[in-house]
Each structure stands twice: as C-alpha cells, then as structure tokens.
Design an enzyme around this catalytic site. Structure first.
Site, mmCIF file in Angstrom:
data_model
loop_
_atom_site.group_PDB
_atom_site.id
_atom_site.type_symbol
_atom_site.label_atom_id
_atom_site.label_comp_id
_atom_site.label_asym_id
_atom_site.label_seq_id
_atom_site.Cartn_x
_atom_site.Cartn_y
_atom_site.Cartn_z
ATOM 1 N N LYS A 121 0.809 -1.220 0.000
ATOM 2 C CA LYS A 121 0.000 0.000 0.000
ATOM 3 C C LYS A 121 0.843 1.271 0.000
ATOM 4 C CE LYS A 121 -1.007 -0.440 4.901
ATOM 5 N NZ LYS A 121 0.014 0.484 5.432
ATOM 6 N N ARG A 173 -7.087 3.526 11.262
ATOM 7 C CA ARG A 173 -6.724 2.138 11.494
ATOM 8 C C ARG A 173 -7.665 1.421 12.445
ATOM 9 N NH1 ARG A 173 -1.182 1.855 9.992
ATOM 10 N NH2 ARG A 173 -0.126 -0.042 10.591
ATOM 11 N N ARG A 225 11.173 -7.812 3.111
ATOM 12 C CA ARG A 225 11.430 -6.408 3.384
ATOM 13 C C ARG A 225 12.290 -6.254 4.641
ATOM 14 N NH1 ARG A 225 6.266 -2.821 4.644
ATOM 15 N NH2 ARG A 225 6.550 -3.650 6.729
ATOM 16 N N ARG A 254 13.776 -2.688 9.170
ATOM 17 C CA ARG A 254 12.875 -1.963 10.071
ATOM 18 C C ARG A 254 12.821 -2.674 11.410
ATOM 19 N NH1 ARG A 254 7.160 -0.311 7.376
ATOM 20 N NH2 ARG A 254 6.404 -0.882 9.441
ATOM 21 N N ARG A 275 1.310 -7.088 14.589
ATOM 22 C CA ARG A 275 0.743 -6.077 13.683
ATOM 23 C C ARG A 275 -0.340 -6.680 12.795
ATOM 24 N NH1 ARG A 275 6.031 -4.874 11.284
ATOM 25 N NH2 ARG A 275 4.982 -3.705 9.660
HETATM 26 P P1 ADP Z 1 2.499 -1.429 8.630
HETATM 27 O O1 ADP Z 1 1.246 -1.158 7.830
HETATM 28 O O2 ADP Z 1 3.475 -2.290 7.905
HETATM 29 O O3 ADP Z 1 2.240 -1.904 10.032
HETATM 30 P P2 ADP Z 1 2.972 1.428 9.029
HETATM 31 O O4 ADP Z 1 4.145 2.131 8.493
HETATM 32 O O5 ADP Z 1 1.629 1.791 8.480
HETATM 33 O O6 ADP Z 1 3.309 -0.099 8.790
HETATM 34 O O7 ADP Z 1 2.895 1.581 10.629
HETATM 35 C C1 ADP Z 1 3.970 1.266 11.455
HETATM 36 C C2 ADP Z 1 3.574 1.454 12.915
HETATM 37 O O8 ADP Z 1 3.269 2.838 13.173
HETATM 38 C C3 ADP Z 1 2.318 0.702 13.374
HETATM 39 O O9 ADP Z 1 2.611 -0.636 13.749
HETATM 40 C C4 ADP Z 1 1.863 1.559 14.558
HETATM 41 O O10 ADP Z 1 2.645 1.315 15.708
HETATM 42 C C5 ADP Z 1 2.188 2.963 14.081
HETATM 43 N N1 ADP Z 1 1.043 3.555 13.378
HETATM 44 C C6 ADP Z 1 0.988 3.891 12.047
HETATM 45 N N2 ADP Z 1 -0.194 4.393 11.714
HETATM 46 C C7 ADP Z 1 -0.943 4.387 12.857
HETATM 47 C C8 ADP Z 1 -2.278 4.750 13.179
HETATM 48 N N3 ADP Z 1 -3.117 5.243 12.256
HETATM 49 N N4 ADP Z 1 -2.677 4.610 14.461
HETATM 50 C C9 ADP Z 1 -1.880 4.137 15.407
HETATM 51 N N5 ADP Z 1 -0.618 3.739 15.185
HETATM 52 C C10 ADP Z 1 -0.148 3.862 13.919
#
Ligand code: ADP
Length: 202
Positions: A19, A94, A133, A139, A150
C-alpha cells in the site's frame, strides 16, 4: 472526461500489501500529498523529536499509537495548503475511533472521501513479503513476533473499518497479488470506473 474536483483517498491493506508503494504512485498521479502515518512516525523517531521519543517503544512492539495523538497529527497534516484538494492517506484510519475522528474533521470542513482502495493480499503472501522487506530495509518492527502482532491488530481492528466504508459505497477492492505495475493498473482502472481520473500531465 471532466477532472474530479477532489481526490480524497484512503488506501487500506495488510502489512506487506504494497500500500505504501501504490499509495505514492496514486498520489503523484493525482497531484495530492501521500500521507503515511507510519512514515511520519518513523521520521520523528529517526530525528529524535519529542513525538518520536513518545512513540518509539509503542511502534517497536507493533501496538497502535493512541488515537488522540495520531488523529491530531493527521488533522495538522491535512490542514496544510497542499492537502486542500485532496490527499492519499496510508495507514490511517486504522480503527473505528480513528474513522470517527477523520469523519468529524472532514465533516467540519464540508468534505468527504472519494474512494477507499482496499488492497487484498492473502495472509501467507503478506508474511512472505514482510520477511523479505525485513532483510532489505531492517525496520525494527519487522521481527517475526512484532509482525505477528501487527497482522493480528490489522485483522482485529483495521479490517472491520472496511465494512463501515463499504456501507457508504466507497470501497473498491483490488487484487494485490501480481506485479507492481499490474496492481497499479488495476487501481487506476477501478478509480476511473468511479469517474476518478488523474489530471493530464502537461
Ligand atoms: P504497517 O502497515 O506495515 O504496520 P505502518 O508504516 O503503516 O506499517 O505503521 C507502522 C507502525 O506505526 C504501526 O505498527 C503503529 O505502531 C504505528 N502507526 C501507524 N499508523 C498508525 C495509526 N493510524 N494509528 C496508530 N498507530 C499507527
């Protein structure tokens, strides 16, 4: 065909669905900013800002950052001039609380979403992609245990928000399995069916 007056998109999909990559391509084509909450948090952690220090441990455990903090961050970002005609949100909202926060923010401005792009990728495939990845990008939240957390949070809290948007007829489901370009073409075709066509480049 007339150009859409706005391009307010969400892209939703499990970890490893691609995404982030697809989101940037769509945002560029429509001339709107791609806003990834994960990227914003990671930049703050790397820059050792106050926000970064506040969220680092949460992100490293794969838990969600509290809604109030995340929604405020998004409201600030979407209030900037470059997001006036549109944006592509990646990683937000989310959960149901964040959906309500975003609705309230957009509602106050007399705005609404134009489309929610759901990238559909089977669990086994998404686990395989994240493992790859993890090796390439290193990461800190890409360890096996944190990935499992996650994905579980995605299935429990994020996937259900699609039902809310589906009721409003906003969701377009895209098969996320295939080559990068193939998936990009599917997304543009699906948006075009909804009358959402990027402005012609000059
Ligand atoms: P992924 O979709 O691979 O988990 P992201 O880059 O979207 O990776 O998010 C990484 C982390 O950042 C999440 O696991 C969470 O801890 C935090 N995070 C990102 N977006 C949100 C959100 N909308 N609400 C709460 N935490 C978030």
């Amino acid at each position: 065909m007339t150009q859409p007056r706005s391009a307010r998109f969400l892209i939703v999909g499990p970890q490893g669905s691609g995404k982030g990559t697809q989101g940037v391509l769509i945002a560029e084509a429509f001339g709107v900013p791609a806003v990834s909450t994960g990227d914003i948090f990671r930049a703050n952690i790397a820059g050792e800002t106050e926000l970064g220090l506040q969220v680092q441990a949460i992100i490293e455990s794969g838990e969600l950052v509290p809604d109030a903090l995340t929604s405020e961050l998004v409201r600030d970002r979407l209030s900037q001039d470059d997001a006036a005609k549109g944006f592509l949100l990646d990683g937000y909202p989310r959960n149901r609380g964040q959906v309500a926060d975003l609705d309230a923010f957009l509602g106050d401005r007399g705005e609404s979403l134009d489309a929610v792009i759901e990238l559909v990728v089977p669990r086994a495939e998404s686990i395989e992609r994240i493992s790859k990845r993890a090796i390439e990008q290193g990461r800190t939240d890409d360890t096996e245990e944190v990935i499992a957390n996650r994905l579980a949070i995605y299935e429990r809290e994020t996937a259900p928000i699609l039902a809310v948007y589906r009721e409003s007829g906003l969701v377009t489901e895209i098969d996320g399995v295939g080559g990068l370009d193939e998936v990009t073409s599917r997304i543009f075709a699906a948006l075009a069916e909804r009358g959402l066509v990027p402005p012609v480049a000059v």
